[in-house]
Write a protein that holds these residues in place. Structure first.
Motif, PDB file in Angstrom:
ATOM      1  N   GLY A 212     -19.094 -77.689  33.255  1.00  0.00           N
ATOM      2  CA  GLY A 212     -20.344 -78.353  32.887  1.00  0.00           C
ATOM      3  C   GLY A 212     -21.280 -78.613  34.046  1.00  0.00           C
ATOM      4  N   ALA A 213     -20.823 -78.441  35.278  1.00  0.00           N
ATOM      5  CA  ALA A 213     -21.666 -78.691  36.452  1.00  0.00           C
ATOM      6  C   ALA A 213     -22.826 -77.694  36.491  1.00  0.00           C
ATOM      7  CB  ALA A 213     -20.843 -78.575  37.732  1.00  0.00           C
ATOM      8  N   LEU A 214     -23.995 -78.211  36.880  1.00  0.00           N
ATOM      9  CA  LEU A 214     -25.159 -77.358  37.089  1.00  0.00           C
ATOM     10  C   LEU A 214     -25.307 -77.085  38.579  1.00  0.00           C
ATOM     11  CD1 LEU A 214     -27.693 -78.995  34.625  1.00  0.00           C
ATOM     12  CD2 LEU A 214     -26.447 -76.842  34.327  1.00  0.00           C
ATOM     13  N   VAL A 215     -25.628 -75.842  38.902  1.00  0.00           N
ATOM     14  CA  VAL A 215     -25.803 -75.430  40.294  1.00  0.00           C
ATOM     15  C   VAL A 215     -27.111 -74.657  40.387  1.00  0.00           C
ATOM     16  CG1 VAL A 215     -24.844 -74.122  42.235  1.00  0.00           C
ATOM     17  CG2 VAL A 215     -23.297 -75.258  40.610  1.00  0.00           C
ATOM     18  N   TYR A 216     -28.006 -75.143  41.247  1.00  0.00           N
ATOM     19  CA  TYR A 216     -29.280 -74.463  41.502  1.00  0.00           C
ATOM     20  C   TYR A 216     -29.048 -73.476  42.640  1.00  0.00           C
ATOM     21  CZ  TYR A 216     -34.170 -73.885  42.933  1.00  0.00           C
ATOM     22  OH  TYR A 216     -35.389 -73.378  43.266  1.00  0.00           O
ATOM     23  N   VAL A 217     -29.552 -72.249  42.475  1.00  0.00           N
ATOM     24  CA  VAL A 217     -29.328 -71.188  43.457  1.00  0.00           C
ATOM     25  C   VAL A 217     -30.669 -70.641  43.938  1.00  0.00           C
ATOM     26  CG1 VAL A 217     -28.214 -68.961  43.906  1.00  0.00           C
ATOM     27  CG2 VAL A 217     -27.225 -70.529  42.214  1.00  0.00           C
ATOM     28  N   VAL A 218     -30.805 -70.504  45.253  1.00  0.00           N
ATOM     29  CA  VAL A 218     -31.915 -69.764  45.864  1.00  0.00           C
ATOM     30  C   VAL A 218     -31.261 -68.645  46.656  1.00  0.00           C
ATOM     31  CG1 VAL A 218     -33.883 -69.811  47.431  1.00  0.00           C
ATOM     32  CG2 VAL A 218     -33.381 -71.807  46.002  1.00  0.00           C
ATOM     33  N   ASN A 219     -31.547 -67.422  46.273  1.00  0.00           N
ATOM     34  CA  ASN A 219     -30.879 -66.268  46.844  1.00  0.00           C
ATOM     35  C   ASN A 219     -31.929 -65.336  47.452  1.00  0.00           C
ATOM     36  OD1 ASN A 219     -28.834 -64.544  47.506  1.00  0.00           O
ATOM     37  ND2 ASN A 219     -28.356 -63.933  45.422  1.00  0.00           N
ATOM     38  N   ARG A 220     -32.057 -65.379  48.777  1.00  0.00           N
ATOM     39  CA  ARG A 220     -33.045 -64.554  49.491  1.00  0.00           C
ATOM     40  C   ARG A 220     -32.363 -63.361  50.132  1.00  0.00           C
ATOM     41  NH1 ARG A 220     -34.708 -69.918  51.114  1.00  0.00           N
ATOM     42  NH2 ARG A 220     -36.708 -70.382  50.155  1.00  0.00           N
ATOM     43  N   GLY A 221     -33.085 -62.250  50.188  1.00  0.00           N
ATOM     44  CA  GLY A 221     -32.491 -61.089  50.823  1.00  0.00           C
ATOM     45  C   GLY A 221     -33.450 -59.934  50.983  1.00  0.00           C
ATOM     46  N   LEU A 222     -32.842 -58.789  51.317  1.00  0.00           N
ATOM     47  CA  LEU A 222     -33.580 -57.547  51.528  1.00  0.00           C
ATOM     48  C   LEU A 222     -32.915 -56.432  50.746  1.00  0.00           C
ATOM     49  CD1 LEU A 222     -34.029 -57.659  55.416  1.00  0.00           C
ATOM     50  CD2 LEU A 222     -35.737 -58.270  53.678  1.00  0.00           C
ATOM     51  N   ARG A 223     -33.748 -55.522  50.255  1.00  0.00           N
ATOM     52  CA  ARG A 223     -33.250 -54.325  49.595  1.00  0.00           C
ATOM     53  C   ARG A 223     -34.089 -53.149  50.064  1.00  0.00           C
ATOM     54  NH1 ARG A 223     -33.940 -54.722  43.553  1.00  0.00           N
ATOM     55  NH2 ARG A 223     -35.928 -53.771  44.001  1.00  0.00           N
ATOM     56  N   HIS A 224     -33.402 -52.081  50.484  1.00  0.00           N
ATOM     57  CA  HIS A 224     -34.122 -50.863  50.838  1.00  0.00           C
ATOM     58  C   HIS A 224     -33.213 -49.663  50.703  1.00  0.00           C
ATOM     59  CE1 HIS A 224     -32.229 -50.650  54.845  1.00  0.00           C
ATOM     60  NE2 HIS A 224     -32.429 -51.954  54.917  1.00  0.00           N
ATOM     61  N   ALA A 225     -33.833 -48.511  50.599  1.00  0.00           N
ATOM     62  CA  ALA A 225     -33.117 -47.250  50.438  1.00  0.00           C
ATOM     63  C   ALA A 225     -34.071 -46.141  50.861  1.00  0.00           C
ATOM     64  CB  ALA A 225     -32.677 -47.073  48.985  1.00  0.00           C
ATOM     65  N   ALA A 226     -33.594 -44.921  50.796  1.00  0.00           N
ATOM     66  CA  ALA A 226     -34.474 -43.778  51.051  1.00  0.00           C
ATOM     67  C   ALA A 226     -35.659 -43.865  50.086  1.00  0.00           C
ATOM     68  CB  ALA A 226     -33.701 -42.477  50.849  1.00  0.00           C
ATOM     69  N   PRO A 227     -36.835 -43.397  50.503  1.00  0.00           N
ATOM     70  CA  PRO A 227     -38.029 -43.538  49.651  1.00  0.00           C
ATOM     71  C   PRO A 227     -37.836 -43.046  48.217  1.00  0.00           C
ATOM     72  CG  PRO A 227     -38.653 -42.753  51.823  1.00  0.00           C
ATOM     73  CD  PRO A 227     -37.150 -42.762  51.781  1.00  0.00           C
ATOM     74  N   GLU A 228     -37.148 -41.920  48.032  1.00  0.00           N
ATOM     75  CA  GLU A 228     -36.966 -41.411  46.665  1.00  0.00           C
ATOM     76  C   GLU A 228     -36.049 -42.329  45.850  1.00  0.00           C
ATOM     77  OE1 GLU A 228     -34.098 -39.286  49.441  1.00  0.00           O
ATOM     78  OE2 GLU A 228     -36.232 -39.743  49.480  1.00  0.00           O
ATOM     79  N   ASP A 229     -35.050 -42.936  46.501  1.00  0.00           N
ATOM     80  CA  ASP A 229     -34.172 -43.866  45.790  1.00  0.00           C
ATOM     81  C   ASP A 229     -34.890 -45.175  45.473  1.00  0.00           C
ATOM     82  OD1 ASP A 229     -31.973 -42.168  45.614  1.00  0.00           O
ATOM     83  OD2 ASP A 229     -31.192 -42.798  47.558  1.00  0.00           O
ATOM     84  N   MET A 230     -35.707 -45.672  46.400  1.00  0.00           N
ATOM     85  CA  MET A 230     -36.474 -46.895  46.122  1.00  0.00           C
ATOM     86  C   MET A 230     -37.443 -46.657  44.969  1.00  0.00           C
ATOM     87  SD  MET A 230     -35.675 -49.688  47.588  1.00  0.00           S
ATOM     88  CE  MET A 230     -37.090 -50.739  47.358  1.00  0.00           C
ATOM     89  N   ALA A 231     -38.068 -45.487  44.935  1.00  0.00           N
ATOM     90  CA  ALA A 231     -38.989 -45.174  43.839  1.00  0.00           C
ATOM     91  C   ALA A 231     -38.239 -45.188  42.507  1.00  0.00           C
ATOM     92  CB  ALA A 231     -39.652 -43.825  44.076  1.00  0.00           C
ATOM     93  N   ARG A 232     -37.022 -44.644  42.486  1.00  0.00           N
ATOM     94  CA  ARG A 232     -36.210 -44.659  41.259  1.00  0.00           C
ATOM     95  C   ARG A 232     -35.869 -46.090  40.859  1.00  0.00           C
ATOM     96  NH1 ARG A 232     -31.269 -41.015  42.348  1.00  0.00           N
ATOM     97  NH2 ARG A 232     -30.721 -41.672  40.241  1.00  0.00           N
ATOM     98  N   LEU A 233     -35.470 -46.924  41.834  1.00  0.00           N
ATOM     99  CA  LEU A 233     -35.159 -48.325  41.537  1.00  0.00           C
ATOM    100  C   LEU A 233     -36.365 -49.043  40.943  1.00  0.00           C
ATOM    101  CD1 LEU A 233     -33.071 -49.593  44.591  1.00  0.00           C
ATOM    102  CD2 LEU A 233     -32.308 -49.426  42.232  1.00  0.00           C
ATOM    103  N   LEU A 234     -37.525 -48.833  41.562  1.00  0.00           N
ATOM    104  CA  LEU A 234     -38.733 -49.523  41.109  1.00  0.00           C
ATOM    105  C   LEU A 234     -39.174 -49.062  39.722  1.00  0.00           C
ATOM    106  CD1 LEU A 234     -40.731 -49.707  44.468  1.00  0.00           C
ATOM    107  CD2 LEU A 234     -39.422 -51.511  43.351  1.00  0.00           C
ATOM    108  N   ARG A 235     -38.764 -47.864  39.330  1.00  0.00           N
ATOM    109  CA  ARG A 235     -39.050 -47.370  37.970  1.00  0.00           C
ATOM    110  C   ARG A 235     -37.975 -47.822  36.985  1.00  0.00           C
ATOM    111  NH1 ARG A 235     -40.210 -42.361  40.756  1.00  0.00           N
ATOM    112  NH2 ARG A 235     -38.184 -41.570  40.077  1.00  0.00           N
ATOM    113  N   GLY A 236     -36.933 -48.527  37.471  1.00  0.00           N
ATOM    114  CA  GLY A 236     -35.872 -48.998  36.597  1.00  0.00           C
ATOM    115  C   GLY A 236     -34.799 -47.964  36.338  1.00  0.00           C
ATOM    116  N   GLU A 237     -34.715 -46.938  37.178  1.00  0.00           N
ATOM    117  CA  GLU A 237     -33.717 -45.890  37.007  1.00  0.00           C
ATOM    118  C   GLU A 237     -32.473 -46.219  37.836  1.00  0.00           C
ATOM    119  OE1 GLU A 237     -35.609 -42.224  38.125  1.00  0.00           O
ATOM    120  OE2 GLU A 237     -37.286 -42.559  36.753  1.00  0.00           O
ATOM    121  N   PRO A 238     -31.300 -45.742  37.418  1.00  0.00           N
ATOM    122  CA  PRO A 238     -30.077 -46.020  38.182  1.00  0.00           C
ATOM    123  C   PRO A 238     -30.040 -45.264  39.509  1.00  0.00           C
ATOM    124  CG  PRO A 238     -29.599 -44.588  36.309  1.00  0.00           C
ATOM    125  CD  PRO A 238     -31.038 -44.995  36.186  1.00  0.00           C
ATOM    126  N   VAL A 239     -29.487 -45.928  40.510  1.00  0.00           N
ATOM    127  CA  VAL A 239     -29.255 -45.335  41.825  1.00  0.00           C
ATOM    128  C   VAL A 239     -27.859 -45.776  42.255  1.00  0.00           C
ATOM    129  CG1 VAL A 239     -29.985 -45.299  44.256  1.00  0.00           C
ATOM    130  CG2 VAL A 239     -31.715 -45.402  42.445  1.00  0.00           C
TER     131      VAL A 239
END
Length: 150
Positions: A77-104
């Motif tokens: 029953g405990a509530l936990v607030y989360v702030v999760n900061r980070g970085l994500r990167h890949a080869a340009p063609e893979d990032m483009a696929r991620l940004l289009r919602g495609e699997p990588v």
């Protein structure tokens, strides 16, 4: 001294289609609504409540700066607030696929976060006394983050 990582839990969160805020002076802003999900593991177990979001800045160098804010309701029953900061990167063609919602394949993407937890629950006060590392994986309609205490 070498850091030692202890597996805490895995977050699996369903996400909605990104809201494209647009291009500003430092990159493109996107907001990805968090629809809900589960957290499962040896130290934390429960649900990811709907209503959070992942706020992203896609920089000109192709790196995504991410900041997810959401709430967990643990099995006790405990509530936990989360702030999760980070970085994500890949080869340009893979990032483009991620940004289009495609699997990588996750091994082709650098996706690391530093979750910070806040709770009023004395049973989970240990979350305030450690640093955590998240290893992320973006899927077409969900995100998986494996969390480790350092």
């Amino acid at each position: 001294m070498e850091p030692k990582a202890e597996f805490v839990a895995q977050v699996d969160a369903a996400v909605a289609t990104p809201v494209l805020v647009g291009r500003g002076p430092v990159g493109e802003r996107r907001i990805v609504p968090i629809l809900g999900g589960r957290i499962t593991g040896p130290r934390l177990s429960g649900e990811v409540l709907p209503g959070g979001a992942d706020y992203q800045l896609i920089r000109d160098d192709g790196v995504a700066e991410i900041e997810a804010r959401y709430t967990l309701r643990l099995d006790d029953g405990a509530l936990v607030y989360v702030v999760n900061r980070g970085l994500r990167h890949a080869a340009p063609e893979d990032m483009a696929r991620l940004l289009r919602g495609e699997p990588v394949p996750p091994e082709r993407v650098y996706f690391r976060t530093a979750p910070v937890f806040e709770t009023a629950s004395p049973a989970h006060a240990w979350l305030h006394r450690s640093l955590f590392l998240g290893l992320g994986e973006r899927r077409p309609d969900s995100v998986r983050v494996r969390i480790f205490a350092l």
